[in-house]
Write an enzyme that holds these catalytic residues in place. Structure first.
Site, PDB file in Angstrom:
ATOM      1  N   ARG A 117     -57.292  25.105 -74.023  1.00 38.22           N
ATOM      2  CA  ARG A 117     -57.295  24.255 -75.223  1.00 38.22           C
ATOM      3  C   ARG A 117     -55.982  23.479 -75.401  1.00 38.22           C
ATOM      4  O   ARG A 117     -55.986  22.328 -75.830  1.00 38.22           O
ATOM      5  CB  ARG A 117     -57.562  25.115 -76.464  1.00 38.22           C
ATOM      6  CG  ARG A 117     -58.965  25.726 -76.506  1.00 38.22           C
ATOM      7  CD  ARG A 117     -59.140  26.613 -77.745  1.00 38.22           C
ATOM      8  NE  ARG A 117     -58.875  25.877 -78.960  1.00 38.22           N
ATOM      9  CZ  ARG A 117     -59.777  25.096 -79.576  1.00 38.22           C
ATOM     10  NH1 ARG A 117     -60.996  24.996 -79.095  1.00 38.22           N
ATOM     11  NH2 ARG A 117     -59.458  24.458 -80.673  1.00 38.22           N
TER      12      ARG A 117
ATOM     13  N   ARG B 190     -56.152  30.555 -86.297  1.00 35.62           N
ATOM     14  CA  ARG B 190     -56.380  30.472 -84.839  1.00 35.62           C
ATOM     15  C   ARG B 190     -55.510  31.480 -84.093  1.00 35.62           C
ATOM     16  O   ARG B 190     -54.532  31.988 -84.656  1.00 35.62           O
ATOM     17  CB  ARG B 190     -56.067  29.049 -84.359  1.00 35.62           C
ATOM     18  CG  ARG B 190     -57.071  28.054 -84.910  1.00 35.62           C
ATOM     19  CD  ARG B 190     -56.994  26.725 -84.200  1.00 35.62           C
ATOM     20  NE  ARG B 190     -57.999  25.833 -84.751  1.00 35.62           N
ATOM     21  CZ  ARG B 190     -58.351  24.680 -84.240  1.00 35.62           C
ATOM     22  NH1 ARG B 190     -57.769  24.254 -83.129  1.00 35.62           N
ATOM     23  NH2 ARG B 190     -59.280  23.939 -84.795  1.00 35.62           N
TER      24      ARG B 190
ATOM     25  N   HIS C 298     -54.652  19.585 -76.608  1.00 39.52           N
ATOM     26  CA  HIS C 298     -53.670  19.236 -77.642  1.00 39.52           C
ATOM     27  C   HIS C 298     -52.565  18.343 -77.054  1.00 39.52           C
ATOM     28  O   HIS C 298     -52.126  17.389 -77.690  1.00 39.52           O
ATOM     29  CB  HIS C 298     -53.064  20.490 -78.261  1.00 39.52           C
ATOM     30  CG  HIS C 298     -54.064  21.344 -78.993  1.00 39.52           C
ATOM     31  ND1 HIS C 298     -54.985  20.814 -79.867  1.00 39.52           N
ATOM     32  CD2 HIS C 298     -54.298  22.687 -78.980  1.00 39.52           C
ATOM     33  CE1 HIS C 298     -55.738  21.794 -80.364  1.00 39.52           C
ATOM     34  NE2 HIS C 298     -55.340  22.938 -79.836  1.00 39.52           N
TER      35      HIS C 298
ATOM     36  N   ASP D 181     -59.851  15.402 -84.443  1.00 40.39           N
ATOM     37  CA  ASP D 181     -60.595  16.594 -83.997  1.00 40.39           C
ATOM     38  C   ASP D 181     -61.160  16.406 -82.581  1.00 40.39           C
ATOM     39  O   ASP D 181     -61.457  15.285 -82.171  1.00 40.39           O
ATOM     40  CB  ASP D 181     -61.730  16.874 -84.994  1.00 40.39           C
ATOM     41  CG  ASP D 181     -62.293  18.281 -84.829  1.00 40.39           C
ATOM     42  OD1 ASP D 181     -61.571  19.165 -84.315  1.00 40.39           O
ATOM     43  OD2 ASP D 181     -63.461  18.503 -85.226  1.00 40.39           O
TER      44      ASP D 181
ATOM     45  N   LEU E 128     -44.119   1.054 -91.332  1.00 42.88           N
ATOM     46  CA  LEU E 128     -45.292   1.933 -91.406  1.00 42.88           C
ATOM     47  C   LEU E 128     -44.844   3.304 -91.889  1.00 42.88           C
ATOM     48  O   LEU E 128     -43.832   3.838 -91.416  1.00 42.88           O
ATOM     49  CB  LEU E 128     -45.929   2.067 -90.004  1.00 42.88           C
ATOM     50  CG  LEU E 128     -47.006   3.140 -89.831  1.00 42.88           C
ATOM     51  CD1 LEU E 128     -48.295   2.737 -90.542  1.00 42.88           C
ATOM     52  CD2 LEU E 128     -47.290   3.395 -88.352  1.00 42.88           C
TER      53      LEU E 128
ATOM     54  N   ASN F 111     -59.840  18.147 -79.616  1.00 41.97           N
ATOM     55  CA  ASN F 111     -58.945  18.425 -78.491  1.00 41.97           C
ATOM     56  C   ASN F 111     -59.428  19.596 -77.635  1.00 41.97           C
ATOM     57  O   ASN F 111     -59.406  19.540 -76.409  1.00 41.97           O
ATOM     58  CB  ASN F 111     -57.541  18.785 -78.996  1.00 41.97           C
ATOM     59  CG  ASN F 111     -56.850  17.631 -79.688  1.00 41.97           C
ATOM     60  OD1 ASN F 111     -57.318  16.501 -79.623  1.00 41.97           O
ATOM     61  ND2 ASN F 111     -55.742  17.915 -80.350  1.00 41.97           N
TER      62      ASN F 111
ATOM     63  N   ARG G 205     -62.921  10.451 -88.707  1.00 42.97           N
ATOM     64  CA  ARG G 205     -62.936  11.763 -88.081  1.00 42.97           C
ATOM     65  C   ARG G 205     -63.460  11.622 -86.662  1.00 42.97           C
ATOM     66  O   ARG G 205     -64.580  11.152 -86.460  1.00 42.97           O
ATOM     67  CB  ARG G 205     -63.793  12.770 -88.831  1.00 42.97           C
ATOM     68  CG  ARG G 205     -63.710  14.164 -88.155  1.00 42.97           C
ATOM     69  CD  ARG G 205     -64.446  15.263 -88.866  1.00 42.97           C
ATOM     70  NE  ARG G 205     -64.133  16.552 -88.212  1.00 42.97           N
ATOM     71  CZ  ARG G 205     -63.860  17.691 -88.819  1.00 42.97           C
ATOM     72  NH1 ARG G 205     -63.880  17.735 -90.125  1.00 42.97           N
ATOM     73  NH2 ARG G 205     -63.590  18.793 -88.141  1.00 42.97           N
TER      74      ARG G 205
ATOM     75  N   GLU H 267     -63.738   4.669 -97.272  1.00 48.87           N
ATOM     76  CA  GLU H 267     -64.845   4.446 -96.340  1.00 48.87           C
ATOM     77  C   GLU H 267     -64.699   5.493 -95.246  1.00 48.87           C
ATOM     78  O   GLU H 267     -63.609   5.673 -94.685  1.00 48.87           O
ATOM     79  CB  GLU H 267     -64.749   3.035 -95.729  1.00 48.87           C
ATOM     80  CG  GLU H 267     -64.968   1.928 -96.723  1.00 48.87           C
ATOM     81  CD  GLU H 267     -66.351   1.987 -97.367  1.00 48.87           C
ATOM     82  OE1 GLU H 267     -67.316   2.366 -96.688  1.00 48.87           O
ATOM     83  OE2 GLU H 267     -66.451   1.655 -98.563  1.00 48.87           O
TER      84      GLU H 267
HETATM   85  C1  IPE Z   1     -59.739  19.848 -88.929  1.00 50.86           C
HETATM   86  O1  IPE Z   1     -60.220  20.257 -87.703  1.00 50.86           O
HETATM   87  C2  IPE Z   1     -58.278  20.062 -89.009  1.00 50.86           C
HETATM   88  C3  IPE Z   1     -57.444  19.192 -88.178  1.00 50.86           C
HETATM   89  C4  IPE Z   1     -57.885  18.200 -87.442  1.00 50.86           C
HETATM   90  C5  IPE Z   1     -56.039  19.442 -88.226  1.00 50.86           C
HETATM   91  P1  IPE Z   1     -60.836  21.735 -87.475  1.00 50.86           P
HETATM   92  O2  IPE Z   1     -61.248  21.805 -86.060  1.00 50.86           O
HETATM   93  O3  IPE Z   1     -59.854  22.746 -87.920  1.00 50.86           O
HETATM   94  O4  IPE Z   1     -62.072  21.728 -88.456  1.00 50.86           O
HETATM   95  P2  IPE Z   1     -63.357  22.661 -88.507  1.00 50.86           P
HETATM   96  O5  IPE Z   1     -62.872  24.070 -88.443  1.00 50.86           O
HETATM   97  O6  IPE Z   1     -64.210  22.319 -87.324  1.00 50.86           O
HETATM   98  O7  IPE Z   1     -64.038  22.310 -89.790  1.00 50.86           O
HETATM   99  C1  IPE Z   2     -58.069  19.241 -83.392  1.00 51.22           C
HETATM  100  O1  IPE Z   2     -58.752  19.674 -82.272  1.00 51.22           O
HETATM  101  C2  IPE Z   2     -56.651  19.709 -83.447  1.00 51.22           C
HETATM  102  C3  IPE Z   2     -56.395  20.708 -84.489  1.00 51.22           C
HETATM  103  C4  IPE Z   2     -57.258  21.193 -85.326  1.00 51.22           C
HETATM  104  C5  IPE Z   2     -55.043  21.208 -84.593  1.00 51.22           C
HETATM  105  P1  IPE Z   2     -59.440  21.095 -82.219  1.00 51.22           P
HETATM  106  O2  IPE Z   2     -58.440  22.066 -81.693  1.00 51.22           O
HETATM  107  O3  IPE Z   2     -60.045  21.466 -83.510  1.00 51.22           O
HETATM  108  O4  IPE Z   2     -60.551  20.827 -81.120  1.00 51.22           O
HETATM  109  P2  IPE Z   2     -62.049  21.353 -81.150  1.00 51.22           P
HETATM  110  O5  IPE Z   2     -62.661  20.942 -82.454  1.00 51.22           O
HETATM  111  O6  IPE Z   2     -61.982  22.829 -80.985  1.00 51.22           O
HETATM  112  O7  IPE Z   2     -62.668  20.655 -79.992  1.00 51.22           O
HETATM  113 MG    MG Z   3     -61.886  21.178 -84.312  1.00 47.91          MG
END
Ligand code: IPE
Ligand code: IPE
Ligand code: MG
Length: 248
Positions: A34, A72, A38, A21, A132, A23, A189, A208
């Protein structure tokens, strides 16, 4: 790359699962779209996969796209699907060379056809690799996974193929996407949030959990090693007392 001295090679987690999470926020901080975040996140994927292989992790599950992420904006979803396709095409040679087996969990029927074909081809071509297991969670949701399992089990009961009394944890496990995999030992996370966001709800019952503020595009080899070190400093008690754990 050699294993850092700070890591005990004898107690590497078998299965590490990561919620990648941050990106979008990483990109926004730099005034970039955004998708830029990614794209840079893919570099972290490459580095963490390599490091997990070096450390001897058996399974690395990466949460790449959740059932909820379909909500999204279409251009972001399309961008993510495109990146996934390019990643799989680019990495195939490396996966074969490094004995990485690609698997996936989630409702992949929902993925665009071209992405699904590349995914299925990569899984086929790496199926016999043994070092792996790189397990991608794609269009994955823990609750949807449980609904699917309950439907399958209910059908077996209705058809007379299964007794209700035969339903136990092992049977439920065998109906999840992760049937062939051990439960995660370590769940990471990135991105500063402290929630599961529908990830491996059943399987993570004794994982954990490691939360870090580092945004995914900045989460590289050193950060991954730091998470492994933290894992190794924890005492896993599985409900027992410390004294019981210590006496084996
Ligand atoms: C969780 O991240 C899903 C992935 C990393 C693929 P999100 O950005 O979607 O989670 P929320 O919406 O903040 O809970
Ligand atoms: C995680 O990064 C990637 C996916 C959920 C696909 P985010 O896109 O959720 O990035 P933030 O949380 O908005 O920063
Ligand atoms: Mg996110």
């Amino acid at each position: 790359m050699p294993i850092p001295d700070s890591i005990d090679p004898e107690s590497i987690p078998r299965h590490v699962a990561i919620i990648m999470d941050g990106n979008g926020r990483w990109a926004k901080r730099q005034g970039k779209p955004r998708l830029f975040g990614h794209k840079n996140g893919v570099n972290s994927v490459q580095e963490v996969v390599e490091c997990a292989g070096d450390l001897g992790v058996e399974v690395l599950t990466l949460y790449a796209f959740s059932t909820e992420n379909w909500k999204r904006p279409a251009d972001e979803v399309g961008g993510l699907m495109g990146l996934l396709k390019i990643y799989l095409q680019k990495e195939l040679t490396k996966m074969v060379k490094n004995s990485i087996r690609l698997t996936c969990i989630g409702n992949i029927a929902k993925l665009p056809k071209d992405v699904r074909e590349v995914l299925e081809n990569t899984m086929r071509q790496t199926a016999t690799n043994t070092k792996l297991t790189l397990n991608l969670a794609l269009s994955y949701g823990g609750r949807a996974e449980m609904v699917r399992a309950i439907r399958q089990i209910s059908e077996e009961v209705c058809n007379g193929d299964l007794e209700v009394s035969a339903i136990d944890e092992t049977l439920i496990d065998s109906h999840l996407y992760t049937a062939e995999l051990p439960d995660p030992d370590l769940l990471i996370r990135t991105g500063g949030e402290a929630r599961l966001s529908n990830f491996l709800l059943w399987q993570a019952s004794y994982a954990e959990i490691y939360f870090t503020d580092t945004m995914w595009p900045d989460f590289r080899r050193d950060a991954f090693c730091a998470a492994i070190e933290e894992f190794q400093s924890r005492e896993r008690r599985f409900g027992k007392t410390s004294a019981q754990v210590e006496s084996g």
